[in-house]
Design a protein around this motif. Structure first.
Motif, short mmCIF file in Angstrom:
data_model
loop_
_atom_site.label_atom_id
_atom_site.label_comp_id
_atom_site.label_asym_id
_atom_site.label_seq_id
_atom_site.Cartn_x
_atom_site.Cartn_y
_atom_site.Cartn_z
N PRO A 167 0.83 -1.21 0.00
CA PRO A 167 0.00 0.00 0.00
C PRO A 167 0.86 1.26 0.00
O PRO A 167 1.86 1.35 0.71
CB PRO A 167 -0.81 -0.12 1.30
CG PRO A 167 -0.87 -1.60 1.56
CD PRO A 167 0.48 -2.12 1.08
N LEU A 168 0.47 2.21 -0.84
CA LEU A 168 1.15 3.51 -0.96
C LEU A 168 2.59 3.40 -1.44
O LEU A 168 3.41 4.29 -1.20
CB LEU A 168 1.07 4.30 0.35
CG LEU A 168 -0.35 4.53 0.90
CD1 LEU A 168 -0.29 5.21 2.26
CD2 LEU A 168 -1.18 5.35 -0.09
N ALA A 169 2.91 2.33 -2.14
CA ALA A 169 4.28 2.15 -2.65
C ALA A 169 4.72 3.34 -3.49
O ALA A 169 5.87 3.76 -3.42
CB ALA A 169 4.36 0.86 -3.48
N GLY A 170 3.81 3.87 -4.28
CA GLY A 170 4.15 4.98 -5.16
C GLY A 170 4.44 6.28 -4.43
O GLY A 170 4.99 7.21 -5.02
N GLU A 171 4.08 6.35 -3.16
CA GLU A 171 4.30 7.56 -2.37
C GLU A 171 5.53 7.47 -1.47
O GLU A 171 5.85 8.41 -0.75
CB GLU A 171 3.06 7.87 -1.54
CG GLU A 171 1.85 8.19 -2.40
CD GLU A 171 0.62 8.51 -1.58
OE1 GLU A 171 0.75 8.85 -0.39
OE2 GLU A 171 -0.48 8.41 -2.14
N VAL B 101 16.68 -8.10 -11.32
CA VAL B 101 16.92 -7.41 -12.58
C VAL B 101 16.42 -5.97 -12.51
O VAL B 101 17.17 -5.02 -12.78
CB VAL B 101 16.26 -8.17 -13.76
CG1 VAL B 101 16.44 -7.43 -15.07
CG2 VAL B 101 16.81 -9.59 -13.83
N GLU B 102 15.15 -5.80 -12.15
CA GLU B 102 14.57 -4.46 -12.04
C GLU B 102 13.21 -4.55 -11.40
O GLU B 102 12.64 -5.64 -11.29
CB GLU B 102 14.46 -3.77 -13.41
CG GLU B 102 13.55 -4.50 -14.39
CD GLU B 102 13.61 -3.88 -15.79
OE1 GLU B 102 14.01 -2.73 -15.93
OE2 GLU B 102 13.25 -4.60 -16.73
N SER B 103 12.67 -3.40 -10.98
CA SER B 103 11.34 -3.34 -10.39
C SER B 103 10.58 -2.16 -10.94
O SER B 103 11.18 -1.14 -11.32
CB SER B 103 11.44 -3.22 -8.87
OG SER B 103 12.04 -4.36 -8.31
N PHE B 104 9.27 -2.30 -10.96
CA PHE B 104 8.37 -1.26 -11.43
C PHE B 104 7.40 -0.95 -10.29
O PHE B 104 6.72 -1.84 -9.80
CB PHE B 104 7.59 -1.72 -12.67
CG PHE B 104 8.49 -2.09 -13.81
CD1 PHE B 104 8.92 -1.13 -14.72
CD2 PHE B 104 8.94 -3.40 -13.96
CE1 PHE B 104 9.77 -1.48 -15.76
CE2 PHE B 104 9.78 -3.75 -15.00
CZ PHE B 104 10.20 -2.79 -15.90
N VAL B 105 7.35 0.32 -9.87
CA VAL B 105 6.53 0.73 -8.74
C VAL B 105 5.28 1.43 -9.26
O VAL B 105 5.37 2.38 -10.05
CB VAL B 105 7.32 1.69 -7.81
CG1 VAL B 105 6.46 2.13 -6.64
CG2 VAL B 105 8.61 1.03 -7.33
#
Length: 91
Positions: free
Chosen positions: A11-15, A42-46
């Motif tokens: 929750p609220l990862a983007g913040e 390798v990589e992550s996408f938020v």
């Protein structure tokens, strides 16, 4: 080596702040070092409430070990069966 996509409900990862992400990345790298070179981030996408991570690992159990050791959620782990991009249409 198989590639996996891990879906993490956060929750609220983007913040989260850059410092918070740096701390999480440090923890992840510390656990990866313990596990050895067979598990690679390798990589992550938020997004707003989720994080999608790409890992290379011998199996799903290795991904779960990383999540357990690091205290990270791993709500869904999917093995990549094929990759496609715009050049796929050129076959």
């Amino acid at each position: 080596m198989p590639k996996f996509i891990i879906e993490r409900n956060i929750p609220l990862a983007g913040e989260m702040s850059g410092q918070e992400w740096a701390d999480i990345a440090r923890k992840s790298c510390s656990v990866l070092k313990e596990l050895g070179p067979q598990v690679q981030w390798v990589e992550s996408f938020v997004t707003d409430d989720k994080v999608y991570c790409v890992y290379v690992a011998p199996n799903e159990a290795a991904i779960r070990s990383h999540a357990d050791m690091g205290g990270f959620p791993a709500d869904r782990i999917s093995r990549v069966r094929r990759m496609a991009d715009p050049t796929t249409s050129e076959v």
